[in-house]
Motif scaffolding. Structure first.
Motif, PDB file in Angstrom:
ATOM      1  N   THR A  34       0.817  -1.210   0.000  1.00 50.30           N
ATOM      2  CA  THR A  34       0.000   0.000   0.000  1.00 50.30           C
ATOM      3  C   THR A  34       0.854   1.266   0.000  1.00 50.30           C
ATOM      4  OG1 THR A  34      -1.750  -1.167   1.173  1.00 50.30           O
ATOM      5  CG2 THR A  34      -1.816   1.231   1.253  1.00 50.30           C
ATOM      6  N   LEU A  35       1.939   1.233   0.743  1.00 45.49           N
ATOM      7  CA  LEU A  35       2.805   2.406   0.893  1.00 45.49           C
ATOM      8  C   LEU A  35       4.138   2.192   0.186  1.00 45.49           C
ATOM      9  CD1 LEU A  35       2.018   2.952   4.669  1.00 45.49           C
ATOM     10  CD2 LEU A  35       1.218   4.363   2.758  1.00 45.49           C
ATOM     11  N   SER A  36       4.076   1.679  -1.010  1.00 45.49           N
ATOM     12  CA  SER A  36       5.305   1.336  -1.737  1.00 45.49           C
ATOM     13  C   SER A  36       6.224   2.536  -1.916  1.00 45.49           C
ATOM     14  CB  SER A  36       4.968   0.704  -3.080  1.00 45.49           C
ATOM     15  OG  SER A  36       4.197   1.591  -3.860  1.00 45.49           O
ATOM     16  N   GLU A  37       5.669   3.756  -1.949  1.00 48.07           N
ATOM     17  CA  GLU A  37       6.504   4.945  -2.106  1.00 48.07           C
ATOM     18  C   GLU A  37       7.374   5.212  -0.880  1.00 48.07           C
ATOM     19  OE1 GLU A  37       2.545   6.602  -0.512  1.00 48.07           O
ATOM     20  OE2 GLU A  37       3.209   4.936  -1.730  1.00 48.07           O
ATOM     21  N   LEU A  38       7.033   4.622   0.264  1.00 55.10           N
ATOM     22  CA  LEU A  38       7.828   4.777   1.484  1.00 55.10           C
ATOM     23  C   LEU A  38       8.818   3.641   1.694  1.00 55.10           C
ATOM     24  CD1 LEU A  38       5.139   5.783   4.155  1.00 55.10           C
ATOM     25  CD2 LEU A  38       6.535   7.279   2.736  1.00 55.10           C
ATOM     26  N   ALA A  39       8.557   2.523   1.078  1.00 55.53           N
ATOM     27  CA  ALA A  39       9.306   1.303   1.366  1.00 55.53           C
ATOM     28  C   ALA A  39      10.730   1.360   0.847  1.00 55.53           C
ATOM     29  CB  ALA A  39       8.595   0.102   0.761  1.00 55.53           C
ATOM     30  N   ASP A  40      11.615   0.772   1.603  1.00 58.44           N
ATOM     31  CA  ASP A  40      12.981   0.550   1.144  1.00 58.44           C
ATOM     32  C   ASP A  40      12.878  -0.372  -0.070  1.00 58.44           C
ATOM     33  OD1 ASP A  40      15.463  -1.200   1.035  1.00 58.44           O
ATOM     34  OD2 ASP A  40      16.094   0.293   2.501  1.00 58.44           O
ATOM     35  N   PRO A  41      13.647  -0.127  -1.115  1.00 57.08           N
ATOM     36  CA  PRO A  41      13.530  -0.961  -2.323  1.00 57.08           C
ATOM     37  C   PRO A  41      13.743  -2.452  -2.079  1.00 57.08           C
ATOM     38  CG  PRO A  41      14.871   0.962  -2.761  1.00 57.08           C
ATOM     39  CD  PRO A  41      14.581   0.964  -1.286  1.00 57.08           C
ATOM     40  N   THR A  42      14.466  -2.804  -1.028  1.00 57.10           N
ATOM     41  CA  THR A  42      14.662  -4.225  -0.723  1.00 57.10           C
ATOM     42  C   THR A  42      13.437  -4.818  -0.051  1.00 57.10           C
ATOM     43  OG1 THR A  42      15.694  -3.724   1.400  1.00 57.10           O
ATOM     44  CG2 THR A  42      17.154  -3.953  -0.514  1.00 57.10           C
ATOM     45  N   GLN A  43      12.523  -3.964   0.407  1.00 54.32           N
ATOM     46  CA  GLN A  43      11.263  -4.364   1.033  1.00 54.32           C
ATOM     47  C   GLN A  43      11.422  -5.433   2.102  1.00 54.32           C
ATOM     48  OE1 GLN A  43       8.308  -5.293  -1.877  1.00 54.32           O
ATOM     49  NE2 GLN A  43       8.307  -3.254  -2.713  1.00 54.32           N
ATOM     50  N   ARG A  44      12.354  -5.229   2.980  1.00 57.96           N
ATOM     51  CA  ARG A  44      12.524  -6.170   4.083  1.00 57.96           C
ATOM     52  C   ARG A  44      11.549  -5.814   5.207  1.00 57.96           C
ATOM     53  NH1 ARG A  44      18.870  -5.815   4.765  1.00 57.96           N
ATOM     54  NH2 ARG A  44      18.373  -3.679   4.248  1.00 57.96           N
ATOM     55  N   TYR A  45      10.799  -6.786   5.605  1.00 54.04           N
ATOM     56  CA  TYR A  45       9.859  -6.592   6.703  1.00 54.04           C
ATOM     57  C   TYR A  45       9.741  -7.900   7.465  1.00 54.04           C
ATOM     58  CZ  TYR A  45       6.711  -8.664   3.262  1.00 54.04           C
ATOM     59  OH  TYR A  45       6.141  -9.485   2.334  1.00 54.04           O
ATOM     60  N   ASP A  46       9.196  -7.823   8.651  1.00 55.60           N
ATOM     61  CA  ASP A  46       9.001  -9.007   9.476  1.00 55.60           C
ATOM     62  C   ASP A  46       7.711  -8.812  10.271  1.00 55.60           C
ATOM     63  OD1 ASP A  46       9.702  -7.265  11.593  1.00 55.60           O
ATOM     64  OD2 ASP A  46      11.774  -7.934  11.582  1.00 55.60           O
ATOM     65  N   ASP A  47       7.550  -9.552  11.331  1.00 53.59           N
ATOM     66  CA  ASP A  47       6.337  -9.441  12.144  1.00 53.59           C
ATOM     67  C   ASP A  47       6.227  -8.105  12.877  1.00 53.59           C
ATOM     68  OD1 ASP A  47       5.545 -11.984  11.436  1.00 53.59           O
ATOM     69  OD2 ASP A  47       6.347 -12.923  13.243  1.00 53.59           O
ATOM     70  N   ALA A  48       7.364  -7.493  13.170  1.00 56.31           N
ATOM     71  CA  ALA A  48       7.364  -6.315  14.022  1.00 56.31           C
ATOM     72  C   ALA A  48       7.555  -4.994  13.291  1.00 56.31           C
ATOM     73  CB  ALA A  48       8.456  -6.451  15.085  1.00 56.31           C
TER      74      ALA A  48
END
Length: 124
Positions: A34-48
């Motif tokens: 949804t917020l791809s414009e904010l995301a780091d290009p590597t799109q690393r995320y986890d549960d937290a």
């Protein structure tokens, strides 16, 4: 990193920016989409948390989050995940991708995160 009055965006001493949502993997995947414009290009995320672009400031985050609840997007699905889907050869590509994206999304949790105030903190 937590704050009792909402979620927290933190820039550490190395310049890394993380949004601590504690919403879970599926909700964070939905938020990244949804917020791809904010995301780091590597799109690393986890549960937290979600890793954001290092060039963001408080205003940029605020503007992007302000209308995001009305434009929730399902997460992107990679080709490897599609290949692992049972009966993937029998499904049209767009249907297989939509099926996996729906399974991966957590819209209610994402909307709950977006309803909370976003606080920012900068650590040295």
């Amino acid at each position: 990193m937590v704050h009792p009055g909402g979620t927290l965006v933190v820039r550490d001493g190395d310049g890394d920016v993380r949004w601590w949502t504690f919403a879970g993997f599926r909700a964070n995947a939905t938020l990244i989409s949804t917020l791809s414009e904010l995301a780091d290009p590597t799109q690393r995320y986890d549960d937290a948390s979600i890793r954001l672009r290092p060039d963001l400031d408080r205003e940029m985050v605020g503007r992007a989050v302000a209308d995001a609840a009305g434009r929730i997007c399902q997460p992107d699905v990679n080709e490897k995940a599609l290949e692992g889907l049972k009966f993937s050869a029998a499904l049209p590509h767009h249907l297989a991708a939509a099926t996996l994206a729906t399974r991966l999304a957590d819209v209610p949790a994402s909307q709950a995160v977006l309803a909370e105030p976003v606080r920012t903190a900068y650590l040295a």
